[in-house]
Motif scaffolding. Structure first.
Motif, PDB file in Angstrom:
ATOM      1  N   MET A 100       0.867  -1.184   0.000  1.00 57.86           N
ATOM      2  CA  MET A 100       0.000   0.000   0.000  1.00 57.86           C
ATOM      3  C   MET A 100       0.901   1.230   0.000  1.00 57.86           C
ATOM      4  N   PHE A 101       0.636   2.154  -0.895  1.00 56.89           N
ATOM      5  CA  PHE A 101       1.478   3.337  -1.025  1.00 56.89           C
ATOM      6  C   PHE A 101       0.848   4.518  -0.306  1.00 56.89           C
ATOM      7  N   HIS A 102       1.709   5.335   0.281  1.00 57.52           N
ATOM      8  CA  HIS A 102       1.250   6.579   0.905  1.00 57.52           C
ATOM      9  C   HIS A 102       1.025   7.606  -0.198  1.00 57.52           C
ATOM     10  N   PHE A 103      -0.130   8.232  -0.189  1.00 56.92           N
ATOM     11  CA  PHE A 103      -0.470   9.224  -1.212  1.00 56.92           C
ATOM     12  C   PHE A 103       0.057  10.591  -0.796  1.00 56.92           C
ATOM     13  N   ASP A 104       0.815  11.213  -1.665  1.00 56.07           N
ATOM     14  CA  ASP A 104       1.329  12.562  -1.440  1.00 56.07           C
ATOM     15  C   ASP A 104       0.647  13.489  -2.439  1.00 56.07           C
ATOM     16  N   PRO A 105      -0.300  14.315  -1.977  1.00 54.22           N
ATOM     17  CA  PRO A 105      -1.048  15.176  -2.912  1.00 54.22           C
ATOM     18  C   PRO A 105      -0.177  16.218  -3.609  1.00 54.22           C
ATOM     19  N   ASN A 106       1.010  16.480  -3.094  1.00 54.33           N
ATOM     20  CA  ASN A 106       1.896  17.473  -3.703  1.00 54.33           C
ATOM     21  C   ASN A 106       2.839  16.882  -4.747  1.00 54.33           C
ATOM     22  N   GLN A 107       2.847  15.569  -4.877  1.00 48.50           N
ATOM     23  CA  GLN A 107       3.752  14.913  -5.818  1.00 48.50           C
ATOM     24  C   GLN A 107       3.084  14.774  -7.183  1.00 48.50           C
TER      25      GLN A 107
ATOM     26  N   THR B 227       3.537  11.568 -12.491  1.00 54.83           N
ATOM     27  CA  THR B 227       4.638  10.860 -13.150  1.00 54.83           C
ATOM     28  C   THR B 227       5.740  10.508 -12.156  1.00 54.83           C
ATOM     29  N   SER B 228       6.058  11.422 -11.250  1.00 52.47           N
ATOM     30  CA  SER B 228       7.057  11.146 -10.216  1.00 52.47           C
ATOM     31  C   SER B 228       6.559  10.075  -9.254  1.00 52.47           C
ATOM     32  N   ALA B 229       5.293  10.147  -8.907  1.00 49.82           N
ATOM     33  CA  ALA B 229       4.720   9.167  -7.990  1.00 49.82           C
ATOM     34  C   ALA B 229       4.753   7.769  -8.599  1.00 49.82           C
ATOM     35  N   ARG B 230       4.457   7.665  -9.885  1.00 46.48           N
ATOM     36  CA  ARG B 230       4.458   6.368 -10.558  1.00 46.48           C
ATOM     37  C   ARG B 230       5.865   5.760 -10.566  1.00 46.48           C
TER      38      ARG B 230
END
Length: 167
Positions: free
Chosen positions: A53-60, A63-66
């Motif tokens: 389970m990944f932590h969601f960062d709304p500021n990221q 494409t970087s998150a992927r």
């Protein structure tokens, strides 16, 4: 819900939780069930979905998150395969990229060294448009159904099937 500590405790499964940090920042968590001898990650009948389970960062940026999720998955695979002999995981539908599992030891002649994936996809469908009409034949979702599904849907309506919110 299947990785919630209260649910895991109630299931009486032999589970372990792992967390992935970058510095002080939590990036992911991993919930796994273990065999009695603690050597294998196994599926449990009561824990429908487990795994990463990944932590969601709304500021990221997406494409970087992927890219980060991909790298984290590779890191988790490396660490889990160092500890456990066999790994069985049933991911939630939100887990989107299985390539790190497919590419693990890619090209190995030993089948037992690679992951053997059994893919079963779950889809999300918006049913919001069904609220707007009683004539379902014009709805986009209804038109996208297979002929057999449309027929069964019409049969259910003709048999006066109902859905009642009791909450």
């Amino acid at each position: 819900i299947f990785c919630n500590i209260d649910f895991l405790e109630a299931s009486q499964a032999n589970y372990r939780l792992y967390f992935v940090y970058r510095g002080e920042s939590l990036k992911a968590g991993v919930a796994v069930c273990l065999s009695d001898n603690m050597e294998n990650i196994i599926k449990d009948d009561f824990i429908i979905h487990n795994g990463i389970m990944f932590h969601f960062d709304p500021n990221q940026k997406e494409t970087s998150a992927r890219l980060e999720r991909f790298a984290i998955t590779e890191f988790i695979i490396k660490n889990l395969t160092d500890v456990y002999k066999k790994i069985e995981i049933s991911f939630a539908p939100q887990f989107e990229d299985l390539r790190p599992f497919l590419w693990y030891k890619y090209g190995s002649e030993k089948r037992e060294e690679t992951f053997q994936l059994s893919l079963k996809y779950t889809s999300y469908l918006s049913i919001a448009e069904f609220r707007s009409t009683k004539d379902f034949s014009d709805l986009k979702l209804f038109k996208a159904m297979s002929r057999v599904r449309r027929r069964r849907f019409k049969e259910a309506i003709n048999n006066e099937a109902t859905f009642t919110d009791v909450g």
